[in-house]
Every structure is written in C-alpha cells, then in structure tokens.
Write a protein that holds these residues in place. Structure first.
Motif, PDB file in Angstrom:
ATOM      1  N   VAL A 138       0.863  -1.184   0.000  1.00  0.00           N
ATOM      2  CA  VAL A 138       0.000   0.000   0.000  1.00  0.00           C
ATOM      3  C   VAL A 138       0.895   1.228   0.000  1.00  0.00           C
ATOM      4  O   VAL A 138       1.713   1.413   0.910  1.00  0.00           O
ATOM      5  CB  VAL A 138      -0.923   0.001   1.239  1.00  0.00           C
ATOM      6  N   ASP A 139       0.741   2.039  -0.997  1.00  0.00           N
ATOM      7  CA  ASP A 139       1.589   3.228  -1.139  1.00  0.00           C
ATOM      8  C   ASP A 139       0.883   4.435  -0.529  1.00  0.00           C
ATOM      9  O   ASP A 139       0.259   5.229  -1.215  1.00  0.00           O
ATOM     10  CB  ASP A 139       1.914   3.472  -2.614  1.00  0.00           C
ATOM     11  N   VAL A 140       0.937   4.514   0.802  1.00  0.00           N
ATOM     12  CA  VAL A 140       0.326   5.627   1.524  1.00  0.00           C
ATOM     13  C   VAL A 140       1.409   6.316   2.327  1.00  0.00           C
ATOM     14  O   VAL A 140       2.124   5.673   3.105  1.00  0.00           O
ATOM     15  CB  VAL A 140      -0.795   5.139   2.464  1.00  0.00           C
ATOM     16  N   GLU A 141       1.537   7.611   2.160  1.00  0.00           N
ATOM     17  CA  GLU A 141       2.556   8.358   2.895  1.00  0.00           C
ATOM     18  C   GLU A 141       2.012   8.762   4.258  1.00  0.00           C
ATOM     19  O   GLU A 141       0.962   9.398   4.370  1.00  0.00           O
ATOM     20  CB  GLU A 141       2.974   9.594   2.101  1.00  0.00           C
ATOM     21  N   VAL A 142       2.728   8.378   5.291  1.00  0.00           N
ATOM     22  CA  VAL A 142       2.334   8.702   6.664  1.00  0.00           C
ATOM     23  C   VAL A 142       3.404   9.585   7.272  1.00  0.00           C
ATOM     24  O   VAL A 142       4.593   9.280   7.200  1.00  0.00           O
ATOM     25  CB  VAL A 142       2.150   7.430   7.502  1.00  0.00           C
ATOM     26  N   ASP A 143       2.983  10.697   7.883  1.00  0.00           N
ATOM     27  CA  ASP A 143       3.909  11.655   8.477  1.00  0.00           C
ATOM     28  C   ASP A 143       3.981  11.434   9.990  1.00  0.00           C
ATOM     29  O   ASP A 143       2.967  11.071  10.616  1.00  0.00           O
ATOM     30  CB  ASP A 143       3.437  13.081   8.179  1.00  0.00           C
ATOM     31  N   PRO A 144       5.141  11.634  10.607  1.00  0.00           N
ATOM     32  CA  PRO A 144       5.267  11.459  12.058  1.00  0.00           C
ATOM     33  C   PRO A 144       4.277  12.285  12.866  1.00  0.00           C
ATOM     34  O   PRO A 144       3.893  11.894  13.977  1.00  0.00           O
ATOM     35  CB  PRO A 144       6.705  11.891  12.350  1.00  0.00           C
ATOM     36  N   ASP A 145       3.847  13.436  12.319  1.00  0.00           N
ATOM     37  CA  ASP A 145       2.919  14.291  13.054  1.00  0.00           C
ATOM     38  C   ASP A 145       1.457  14.005  12.734  1.00  0.00           C
ATOM     39  O   ASP A 145       0.561  14.662  13.278  1.00  0.00           O
ATOM     40  CB  ASP A 145       3.230  15.763  12.778  1.00  0.00           C
ATOM     41  N   ASP A 146       1.190  13.020  11.865  1.00  0.00           N
ATOM     42  CA  ASP A 146      -0.191  12.617  11.617  1.00  0.00           C
ATOM     43  C   ASP A 146      -0.776  11.989  12.882  1.00  0.00           C
ATOM     44  O   ASP A 146      -0.051  11.358  13.671  1.00  0.00           O
ATOM     45  CB  ASP A 146      -0.262  11.601  10.473  1.00  0.00           C
ATOM     46  N   VAL A 147      -2.086  12.141  13.055  1.00  0.00           N
ATOM     47  CA  VAL A 147      -2.743  11.534  14.220  1.00  0.00           C
ATOM     48  C   VAL A 147      -2.769  10.024  14.047  1.00  0.00           C
ATOM     49  O   VAL A 147      -3.321   9.507  13.074  1.00  0.00           O
ATOM     50  CB  VAL A 147      -4.173  12.079  14.393  1.00  0.00           C
ATOM     51  N   SER A 148      -2.173   9.310  14.992  1.00  0.00           N
ATOM     52  CA  SER A 148      -2.133   7.845  14.917  1.00  0.00           C
ATOM     53  C   SER A 148      -3.347   7.218  15.581  1.00  0.00           C
ATOM     54  O   SER A 148      -3.831   6.172  15.134  1.00  0.00           O
ATOM     55  CB  SER A 148      -0.858   7.315  15.577  1.00  0.00           C
ATOM     56  N   ASP A 149      -3.829   7.842  16.644  1.00  0.00           N
ATOM     57  CA  ASP A 149      -4.921   7.212  17.380  1.00  0.00           C
ATOM     58  C   ASP A 149      -5.710   8.229  18.186  1.00  0.00           C
ATOM     59  O   ASP A 149      -5.219   9.314  18.513  1.00  0.00           O
ATOM     60  CB  ASP A 149      -4.384   6.128  18.313  1.00  0.00           C
ATOM     61  N   ILE A 150      -6.935   7.853  18.469  1.00  0.00           N
ATOM     62  CA  ILE A 150      -7.817   8.624  19.349  1.00  0.00           C
ATOM     63  C   ILE A 150      -8.283   7.670  20.436  1.00  0.00           C
ATOM     64  O   ILE A 150      -9.056   6.739  20.181  1.00  0.00           O
ATOM     65  CB  ILE A 150      -9.027   9.201  18.598  1.00  0.00           C
ATOM     66  N   LEU A 151      -7.772   7.875  21.646  1.00  0.00           N
ATOM     67  CA  LEU A 151      -8.144   7.024  22.769  1.00  0.00           C
ATOM     68  C   LEU A 151      -9.103   7.792  23.674  1.00  0.00           C
ATOM     69  O   LEU A 151      -8.791   8.904  24.102  1.00  0.00           O
ATOM     70  CB  LEU A 151      -6.902   6.606  23.556  1.00  0.00           C
TER      71      LEU A 151
END
Length: 483
Positions: free
Chosen positions: A146-159
């Motif tokens: 899967v060619d999706v660019e993910v940035d370190p500052d993207d939201v990873s989770d909502i707990l």
C-alpha cells in the motif's frame, strides 16, 4: 523511523524470522507479521478507507487486533480503540463522534455479538465492516503493498477517556508520540528481542497498545496476548511460553501468586500501577521472580513517570518513579500534578474548550491528581482532585454513572463514589434519592448494566432522603464516603 508503519517494516528487517506473535496455535515471525499487516492495510484501502479516516476496533486481545490495528495505521488511517465492555449505546457514541469509516469487530466474544447489537439497536454502522472471530485464526490475506505516505505528526490514534463532565473525551496522539512513549517504557524496562511479553492489559487501553504492542514492535520482544484474564491460564502461559515481561494491575499479580504451586520463575520484569500497591505485595513479587517497577500515566500522556530496575520494594510500592518520555513534572496549586513535554496529547477531538482546560497556555497538562515529589524527583500520588476511582484497573468517572442514573425512571437524584474492595481495589457505590418508593437495588443495577460497561456498574446502592450539598449546590462527596 517515527511512524508506526515504518516501525513495522523496520521490525521485519531487524528481527526477520524471530517469533513476533504467539496466540494459541497461531505463531508468526516478524516477516510474516509484516506481510499480514500489509494485507490488512490493502483490505482497508480496497474497502474505501483513505488516509486520515478513522478505523474503530472493538475486539479482545488476540492476534486479530494486532494485525488489523497495524494494518489500519499502515493504510494511513487513525485508530479508534473501543472498550470491549462497552454497550451498543456507548460503542455507537464513539463511532458517531469519530465518523468512523470502518469497524473491526469481534463477532462472538464473551457471549455477545456486538455487530448484531449495533444493528438491532438501530445505530449507524460504518460502511466497511471487518468481522473477526477471536477463537479462529486470522484469515491470511494476499501480501500487498500500500503506497500511503504517513507523516510522524499525523494523528495515529484517538483514545477515549471519560471526564468529570460525564462524557468521554477523545485524546489524540501523533505517530511520533506513540512511538516515543513506547520507546521510553522499553528503555526503563530494559526490554530486548530476547523477551517474551504477556499482554494482559487490554489493547484498547494505552497500556496494552502503546506499552504493549508498540514496545514489542520497537524491541523485537514476542507479543503473547491473553484475551480474557484468568489467573490459572495466565500462570500456564508464563510457564509454557517462558514469559519474561508481564505488566498488570496489582490484583493480577495477587491472584496469580495466591495459586498453589505457582511457578513464575521465567519472569524477569513486572510493571504495575493504576492502584495503590502494597509494599508486601512488591516484596512477594520480587521474591517470586525478578524486577518490579511501578509507573504513572494517563491516556493524555501515556507514560509520564516510571521506576527503574534496582529500586527497592518501598520505593516501588510508594512512588511512581521519576519523569520519563521527555516529560517535565511539577506540583501546582492544590498540589496538583502537572506535566509538560513533547508527548502530551495533541488535544481532545472536536473539543477545544476541554483541551484548553486540560492543557494551559504554557503547555502544562493538569492531571487532576494530587501528589508530591521527593528529593530524587520521584513522584508519589496522594489523592485525586477528580472523583475518578479505579475498579480492577479500569478508570471510572462517577459523573458518567450519575448521568446514566439521571435518565432512569424512579431516580430523583444520585451521587456515586468509590469505596474500598479487597479484590478490585475500589468499586462504585451509588447513593440514590428515590422518585418512586418501590425502586430497589436490583432495579438500579439492572438499569446500569443495560447502558454502562460492567466495571462502571455500582456494586453497592444506598437509598437516602437527600444528598448532602454545600451552599453552591455541590454534592459533598466526602460526607458520603464517610458513611
């Protein structure tokens, strides 16, 4: 390597054929795990999940959770873990508030079909649903890229964590933050690829997910999940799988050590917290195996302080260690514990007012806990500003229970407090002012069971004529606790 998808790839490269995940008959290497995560990511993309969409997971601690969670993150989605004890009403609330695009859901767990409950209740169900069967192996998916660019500052989770207003709040974290706190936890615990990690803490909690799955991903430690805690079964797992690392609430270790002929000698590290830890229990744990550490954190900060190997039993039992994961620690007004650092949550989902109340203009997170710091910089929790109590390791916020009771026919008023319990640490006690004279304890508990997760249901109910209040109308809960 500041994103979780990059960490998955890095683990496959570094640890290769070493055992990554053991769940009953299911055993896979780090390369196999990476391949299955890639397949899951492709399935989400094919199901219409785009970068930034929210994927909710309502399933127990099994390999299915690990693979689908990492797959969703690898597809660029934001993870929304859902408490498996939630009712359909509570689950639907999270799905609606996050506008979840996809739902991974256990089709049969603890005798409940959660998907059927949602549909039968007329609740909105996301367009893409991926059912998983906890008792069956994950169906292998074709390996895809899967060619999706993910940035370190993207939201990873909502707990989601309940608040004193009674409504849960979604704490958002970035990929770099999730990995930073996991890395700090791993460093304090000296976790390596030689370790085998029994994850009893639920994956829907930051403890099970970030201090569990992500710690193993970063270090190469083997993930061994337990879907439902059972002391005898956990003890067998420790022995049969040569478990070396096992965090958990104090009650978990107490019940395991109380078993006859218990053998926990393979353990080298136990990490506990979430409740008062008796010194005698720490001494008993140290005698039974090896290092015992305590830690302090919350959904908004995950791991804020932690003890270090070598701390004595009294230090481990009476403090939560010193700052970790780049956190600054200070004591504010009313002796409230304040935290600041790069790993404080990004904010609460769609709630800038609550975010502003929690994190001040100088970046200090106001925890609502009261404590003191000794000359070593070690933190001791002494009280809570908030009314929250901890039942069996789960945070319970009385305001949420009180709001549920306010909607119950026959209840005129209520207040809930935590009271001591030998097995669970604390349980809820509801003080109820009747509107209808025939209302019984069984009525109150039955109603709560229908709208609240079981750990939130008051174990005790006392009917009183009027709640004690001060001049401003605030309930004087200390008077109720004294009763």
């Amino acid at each position: 390597m500041d994103t979780i998808p990059a960490a998955v790839e890095d683990a496959a490269r570094r640890f290769g054929d070493a055992e990554a995940l053991v769940d009953g008959p299911v055993r896979m290497s780090w390369r196999e795990l990476r391949d299955q995560v890639s397949g899951a990511a492709a399935a989400f993309v094919e199901g219409g999940v785009l970068a930034g969409d929210r994927v909710a997971i309502c399933a127990p601690n099994t390999h299915h959770w690990v693979l689908t969670a990492l797959g969703a993150l690898s597809a660029g989605a934001t993870l929304v873990p859902v408490n498996t004890r939630f009712t359909a009403v509570e689950t639907a609330d999270l799905l609606d508030r996050t506008s979840a695009k996809a739902l991974v859901v256990a089709d049969d767990f603890l005798g409940r079909d959660r998907l059927a409950e949602l549909r039968d209740g007329g609740h909105r169900v996301p367009g893409f649903v991926l059912p998983v069967s906890p008792g069956e192996p994950w169906r292998a998916l074709p390996t895809s890229t899967v060619d999706v660019e993910v940035d370190p500052d993207d939201v990873s989770d909502i707990l989601f964590t309940a608040g004193t207003t009674g409504r849960s709040k979604g704490a958002m974290s970035a990929h770099r933050q999730a990995l930073d706190v996991a890395r700090a936890w791993a460093e304090r615990g000296e976790v390596t690829a030689d370790d085998r990690y029994l994850v009893i803490n639920p994956f829907f909690h930051s403890f099970g997910y970030k201090a569990g799955i992500l710690v193993c991903l970063l270090t190469g430690a083997t993930i061994v999940p337990q879907a439902v805690y059972d002391a005898a079964a956990a003890t067998r797992l420790v022995h049969d799988e040569r478990i070396t690392v096992m965090p958990g609430a104090p009650t978990i270790f107490q019940t395991m050590l109380d078993l006859p002929d218990v053998d926990l000698r393979s353990l080298r590290l136990a990490v506990t917290g979430a409740a008062v830890v008796p010194v005698a229990l720490v001494e008993r744990m140290q005698e039974a195996f090896g290092t015992v550490l305590t830690a302090y954190g919350m959904t908004e900060a995950v791991v804020a302080t932690m003890c270090t190997p070598g701390d004595d039993a009294d230090t481990v039992a009476t403090t939560c260690g010193g700052p970790a994961a780049g956190f600054e620690l200070r004591i504010g007004e009313q002796d409230e514990i304040l935290l600041r650092g790069p790993n404080v949550m990004l904010g609460y989902l769609d709630d800038p007012e609550a975010t502003g109340r929690a994190v001040d203009a100088d970046g200090w997170l106001h925890t609502g806990d009261v404590g003191r710091v000794d000359e070593r910089g070690y933190l001791t929790i002494t009280d809570r500003l908030k009314d929250m109590y901890i039942c069996g390791g789960f945070n319970v916020y009385p305001a949420e229970v009180e709001q549920a009771l306010a909607r119950m026919p026959g209840v005129a008023d209520s207040a809930v407090v935590g009271v001591a319990d030998e097995r669970l640490g604390e349980v809820g006690k509801a003080f109820v002012v009747r509107r209808e004279p025939g209302l019984s304890t069984e009525d109150v508990r039955a109603y709560c069971k229908g709208v609240l997760a079981n750990y939130k249901v008051p174990r005790q109910v006392e009917f009183i004529d009027v709640l004690p209040r001060n001049a401003s109308g605030k309930v004087l809960k200390f008077q109720l606790r004294e009763r």
